[in-house]
Motif scaffolding. Structure first.
Motif, PDB file in Angstrom:
ATOM      1  N   VAL A 231       0.839  -1.186   0.000  1.00 39.77           N
ATOM      2  CA  VAL A 231       0.000   0.000   0.000  1.00 39.77           C
ATOM      3  C   VAL A 231       0.882   1.247   0.000  1.00 39.77           C
ATOM      4  N   GLY A 232       0.467   2.262  -0.786  1.00 42.30           N
ATOM      5  CA  GLY A 232       1.212   3.519  -0.814  1.00 42.30           C
ATOM      6  C   GLY A 232       1.076   4.268   0.490  1.00 42.30           C
ATOM      7  N   ILE A 233      -0.151   4.395   0.952  1.00 44.96           N
ATOM      8  CA  ILE A 233      -0.430   4.836   2.314  1.00 44.96           C
ATOM      9  C   ILE A 233      -1.658   4.069   2.774  1.00 44.96           C
ATOM     10  N   GLY A 234      -1.585   3.515   3.968  1.00 43.38           N
ATOM     11  CA  GLY A 234      -2.597   2.586   4.439  1.00 43.38           C
ATOM     12  C   GLY A 234      -3.930   3.225   4.764  1.00 43.38           C
ATOM     13  N   SER A 235      -4.907   2.398   5.050  1.00 45.72           N
ATOM     14  CA  SER A 235      -6.261   2.849   5.368  1.00 45.72           C
ATOM     15  C   SER A 235      -6.231   3.730   6.614  1.00 45.72           C
ATOM     16  N   HIS A 236      -6.808   4.934   6.505  1.00 42.94           N
ATOM     17  CA  HIS A 236      -6.751   5.886   7.604  1.00 42.94           C
ATOM     18  C   HIS A 236      -7.794   6.982   7.416  1.00 42.94           C
ATOM     19  N   THR A 237      -7.986   7.784   8.436  1.00 42.84           N
ATOM     20  CA  THR A 237      -8.704   9.037   8.324  1.00 42.84           C
ATOM     21  C   THR A 237      -7.719  10.159   8.633  1.00 42.84           C
ATOM     22  N   ASP A 238      -7.974  11.346   8.092  1.00 41.06           N
ATOM     23  CA  ASP A 238      -7.065  12.460   8.323  1.00 41.06           C
ATOM     24  C   ASP A 238      -7.302  13.070   9.703  1.00 41.06           C
ATOM     25  N   ILE A 239      -6.254  13.644  10.268  1.00 41.80           N
ATOM     26  CA  ILE A 239      -6.284  14.092  11.654  1.00 41.80           C
ATOM     27  C   ILE A 239      -6.936  15.461  11.813  1.00 41.80           C
ATOM     28  N   GLN A 240      -6.612  16.383  10.919  1.00 45.70           N
ATOM     29  CA  GLN A 240      -6.960  17.777  11.130  1.00 45.70           C
ATOM     30  C   GLN A 240      -8.374  18.103  10.659  1.00 45.70           C
ATOM     31  N   CYS A 241      -8.608  19.345  10.258  1.00 43.58           N
ATOM     32  CA  CYS A 241      -9.954  19.785   9.862  1.00 43.58           C
ATOM     33  C   CYS A 241     -10.256  19.483   8.405  1.00 43.58           C
ATOM     34  N   VAL A 242      -9.396  19.972   7.531  1.00 41.38           N
ATOM     35  CA  VAL A 242      -9.660  19.890   6.098  1.00 41.38           C
ATOM     36  C   VAL A 242      -8.376  19.527   5.371  1.00 41.38           C
ATOM     37  N   THR A 243      -8.480  18.668   4.372  1.00 46.04           N
ATOM     38  CA  THR A 243      -7.365  18.326   3.492  1.00 46.04           C
ATOM     39  C   THR A 243      -7.693  18.788   2.081  1.00 46.04           C
ATOM     40  N   ILE A 244      -6.718  19.416   1.435  1.00 46.07           N
ATOM     41  CA  ILE A 244      -6.829  19.792   0.022  1.00 46.07           C
ATOM     42  C   ILE A 244      -5.733  19.037  -0.717  1.00 46.07           C
ATOM     43  N   LEU A 245      -6.108  18.238  -1.687  1.00 48.42           N
ATOM     44  CA  LEU A 245      -5.160  17.344  -2.350  1.00 48.42           C
ATOM     45  C   LEU A 245      -5.101  17.599  -3.841  1.00 48.42           C
ATOM     46  N   TRP A 246      -3.893  17.842  -4.344  1.00 45.10           N
ATOM     47  CA  TRP A 246      -3.649  17.751  -5.788  1.00 45.10           C
ATOM     48  C   TRP A 246      -3.020  16.393  -6.038  1.00 45.10           C
ATOM     49  N   GLN A 247      -3.532  15.672  -7.039  1.00 45.53           N
ATOM     50  CA  GLN A 247      -2.966  14.373  -7.407  1.00 45.53           C
ATOM     51  C   GLN A 247      -2.707  14.354  -8.907  1.00 45.53           C
ATOM     52  N   ASP A 248      -1.658  13.637  -9.306  1.00 45.73           N
ATOM     53  CA  ASP A 248      -1.383  13.530 -10.735  1.00 45.73           C
ATOM     54  C   ASP A 248      -2.355  12.530 -11.364  1.00 45.73           C
ATOM     55  N   GLY A 277     -11.512  16.096   7.881  1.00 41.99           N
ATOM     56  CA  GLY A 277     -10.652  15.415   8.828  1.00 41.99           C
ATOM     57  C   GLY A 277     -11.373  15.148  10.146  1.00 41.99           C
ATOM     58  N   ASP A 278     -10.727  14.382  11.012  1.00 42.26           N
ATOM     59  CA  ASP A 278     -11.344  13.948  12.265  1.00 42.26           C
ATOM     60  C   ASP A 278     -11.733  15.114  13.177  1.00 42.26           C
ATOM     61  N   ASN A 286     -20.264  14.967  14.620  1.00 46.90           N
ATOM     62  CA  ASN A 286     -20.392  13.818  13.710  1.00 46.90           C
ATOM     63  C   ASN A 286     -21.349  14.073  12.538  1.00 46.90           C
ATOM     64  N   ARG A 287     -21.746  15.328  12.331  1.00 51.24           N
ATOM     65  CA  ARG A 287     -22.589  15.624  11.181  1.00 51.24           C
ATOM     66  C   ARG A 287     -21.789  15.459   9.893  1.00 51.24           C
ATOM     67  N   PHE A 288     -20.549  15.958   9.899  1.00 50.29           N
ATOM     68  CA  PHE A 288     -19.673  15.828   8.747  1.00 50.29           C
ATOM     69  C   PHE A 288     -18.832  14.564   8.900  1.00 50.29           C
ATOM     70  N   LYS A 289     -18.530  13.914   7.784  1.00 47.47           N
ATOM     71  CA  LYS A 289     -17.888  12.603   7.800  1.00 47.47           C
ATOM     72  C   LYS A 289     -16.390  12.693   7.490  1.00 47.47           C
ATOM     73  N   SER A 290     -15.595  12.172   8.416  1.00 46.48           N
ATOM     74  CA  SER A 290     -14.171  11.954   8.164  1.00 46.48           C
ATOM     75  C   SER A 290     -14.026  10.506   7.708  1.00 46.48           C
ATOM     76  N   THR A 291     -13.715  10.332   6.441  1.00 41.20           N
ATOM     77  CA  THR A 291     -13.878   9.032   5.794  1.00 41.20           C
ATOM     78  C   THR A 291     -12.550   8.309   5.606  1.00 41.20           C
ATOM     79  N   VAL A 292     -12.574   7.008   5.789  1.00 42.10           N
ATOM     80  CA  VAL A 292     -11.399   6.163   5.579  1.00 42.10           C
ATOM     81  C   VAL A 292     -10.988   6.207   4.104  1.00 42.10           C
ATOM     82  N   HIS A 293      -9.689   6.340   3.860  1.00 39.84           N
ATOM     83  CA  HIS A 293      -9.172   6.305   2.495  1.00 39.84           C
ATOM     84  C   HIS A 293      -7.758   5.739   2.507  1.00 39.84           C
ATOM     85  N   ARG A 294      -7.264   5.385   1.335  1.00 38.93           N
ATOM     86  CA  ARG A 294      -5.928   4.810   1.189  1.00 38.93           C
ATOM     87  C   ARG A 294      -5.442   5.103  -0.220  1.00 38.93           C
ATOM     88  N   VAL A 295      -4.166   4.783  -0.482  1.00 42.84           N
ATOM     89  CA  VAL A 295      -3.589   4.975  -1.816  1.00 42.84           C
ATOM     90  C   VAL A 295      -2.786   3.736  -2.197  1.00 42.84           C
TER      91      VAL A 295
END
Length: 356
Positions: A231-248, A277-278, A286-295
């Protein structure tokens, strides 16, 4: 005849002990437009009513899968490509050059983290990636008129001084994402039914991190034999408030749906991915969802991504947003120190103390 899905589970470490999520063993499928929608930010700098329209779309996405794409986000393609070029230049160096910028030589968590140096999910393989991280520093904040009044140790840029333009472009890209993240957190305030400036006081010197990430090519022999790839990065949820991701355009980001299936969060040109994020899930009761993801990188070429994580001021204490509490929905969480939250979660992930 309908196919019966089979399920397994993933284990996640939390401050309250391990949690388990049911996960389908079926291959990832493409998401529906409702599961990971595309939200246009073209009107984010217009009037309040325009931002409320964006916030209504963000609220639906945040309450559903917790992931969405953004387009017309205001960061130029030229700047993105310049930053990507700097990321590639850094990771293409011999290991002894990268070690000059190793986080092991720094007081804080800035710098290079080597291949396999992390294992975000202890029940999966070590993470097959290397990263360069830059933490928030007042000297790199365009809103701070006198950065010397705030404490913060700057990254020792002399360790990358042999890479032309690396410092300048890395800081410029960090600043552009910080500006965007502050706009987006205002949209989240609106989406929670609060004034758009509700979070402003806790993002003046935020716990923010900007990363370059390199996932090496999958071994050819593994691909030819249809073998398992680490796995590139394992199954997890992000720690902070918000993640912004650019991916190729390599693909590989997988998001767990509300129906416990892996979704292929495919790259879409001209967009970035935003996810909850969490900490924001906690503040939203818990209204907003911090969702499990992986790469996974199952390509014969390298995969690059550039995530940005926005947290709140480390010295701030945050509690559940008032609009998320009523008689039927009491607060599920007490007040929390944002800095202590981040530090404790990092220590849990790394299995050792982290410098404040």
């Amino acid at each position: 005849m309908a196919t019966l899905l089979e399920y397994t589970q993933v284990e996640l470490l939390t401050l309250n002990g391990p949690e388990f999520r049911r996960v389908s063993t079926a291959p990832p499928r493409l998401p529906t437009d409702d599961e990971i929608p595309i939200i246009d930010l073209a009107s984010i700098d217009k009037d309040l009513e325009a931002r409320k329209i964006i916030a209504s779309k963000v609220r639906v996405a945040a309450e559903n899968t917790g992931f969405f794409y953004i387009q017309n986000h205001g960061i130029s393609e030229e700047l993105i490509q310049n930053a990507l070029s700097q990321a590639k230049a850094f990771f293409d160096q011999p290991i002894e050059k990268k070690q000059l910028a190793s986080r092991k030589t720094q007081k804080y968590a800035d710098g290079w983290h080597g291949l396999g140096s992390s294992q975000i999910n202890k029940t999966e393989t070590r993470d097959r990636k290397e990263t360069f991280s830059l933490r928030y520093n007042p000297s790199n904040d365009p809103t701070v008129s006198d950065p010397d009044t705030l404490t913060g140790d700057d990254f020792p840029w002399e360790t990358t001084g042999h890479l032309p333009g690396f410092q300048e472009k890395t800081i410029e890209f960090f600043q552009s994402r910080l500006t965007l993240a502050r706009k987006i957190i205002r949209i989240f305030a609106l989406s929670l039914g609060m004034p758009e400036d509700y979070f402003d006081e806790v993002i003046t010197n935020p716990g923010a991190d900007g990363l370059y990430v390199h996932y090496p090519a999958a071994p050819v022999e593994t691909l030819e034999n249809n073998g398992d790839v680490d796995v590139g990065i394992g199954s997890h949820t992000d720690i902070q408030c918000v993640t912004i991701l650019w991916q190729d355009m390599s693909g590989g980001l997988q998001v767990l749906s509300g129906s416990d299936e892996w979704l292929d969060a495919r790259p879409i040109p001209g967009t970035m991915v935003v996810n909850i994020g969490d900490l924001l899930q906690r503040l939203s009761n818990n209204r907003f969802k911090s969702t499990v993801h992986r790469v996974y990188n199952r390509q014969p070429t390298s995969r690059y991504s550039m995530p940005f994580f926005l947290g709140f001021n480390p010295d701030s204490v945050c509690q559940v947003v008032p609009s998320c509490i009523d008689e039927a929905h009491p607060a599920l969480y007490g007040p929390v120190s944002c800095g202590k939250w981040h530090r404790n979660r990092l220590e849990l992930a790394h299995g050792k103390p982290i410098s404040p």
